[in-house]
Scaffold this motif. Structure first.
Motif: not given
Length: 170
Positions: A66-73, A75-79, A127-134
């Motif tokens: 779940d945390q990995w998927n949140t990080g991906n979401i 990340r892609y939203a930040s792009w 992006e930084k928050v998504g990377n920390s989630k991953k």
């Protein structure tokens, strides 16, 4: 016909000889994750592996998945947000330059540029928050990997009346 059968048998045996064992989710594995500028490097138990293999292993630990998927979401939203912000910056600069050439400067292009810059900044933060989630997902997986994930637990336990009974935990 005989040669074709022999060829098929030899092909199957040679394929089995070079096949690697698939990773099992019940075994203890350690994932390391090194972030690069353009690509990321994943290793599972010291062997370099793909992101798909890591995502498949994360399925065995639901919280990490779940945390990995949140990080991906994130990340892609930040792009997307950063792209839109960059477009607004570019549009504001080009429109401002065109206004200067026509002598009609001052039509509010600065707000578009500032809005675009704010969107890029928000995208970088996301992006930084998504990377920390991953990163957190990898840590959770490494701490929880290999633990028993049985959904039912049956024990012999004492009863309040002084007897013995079966206890079912779900």
């Amino acid at each position: 016909m005989k040669n074709a059968i022999v060829f098929c048998i030899l092909f199957v045996f040679s394929s089995l000889a070079f096949a690697e064992e698939p990773l099992d989710g019940n075994e203890k594995h350690t994932i390391t994750f090194e972030r690069g500028i353009f690509t990321n490097t994943f290793t599972v138990d010291g062997k370099e592996s793909s992101e798909e293999e890591v995502e498949r292993l994360l399925l065995y630990v639901p919280e990490a998945n779940d945390q990995w998927n949140t990080g991906n979401i994130l990340r892609y939203a930040s792009w997307g947000i950063s792209f839109a912000g960059g477009f607004c910056i570019g549009y504001g600069i080009m429109a401002g330059q065109a206004d200067m050439e026509h002598g009609t400067f001052g039509e509010g292009r600065g707000i578009i540029i500032l809005g675009g810059a704010a969107a890029v900044l928000i995208g970088i933060i996301m992006e930084k928050v998504g990377n920390s989630k991953k990163d957190g997902a990898i840590e959770i997986y490494n701490s929880e990997s290999g633990k028993s994930t049985t959904a039912i637990n049956i024990e012999v336990a004492p009863t309040p009346q002084g007897g013995i009974g079966l206890a079912f935990n779900f």
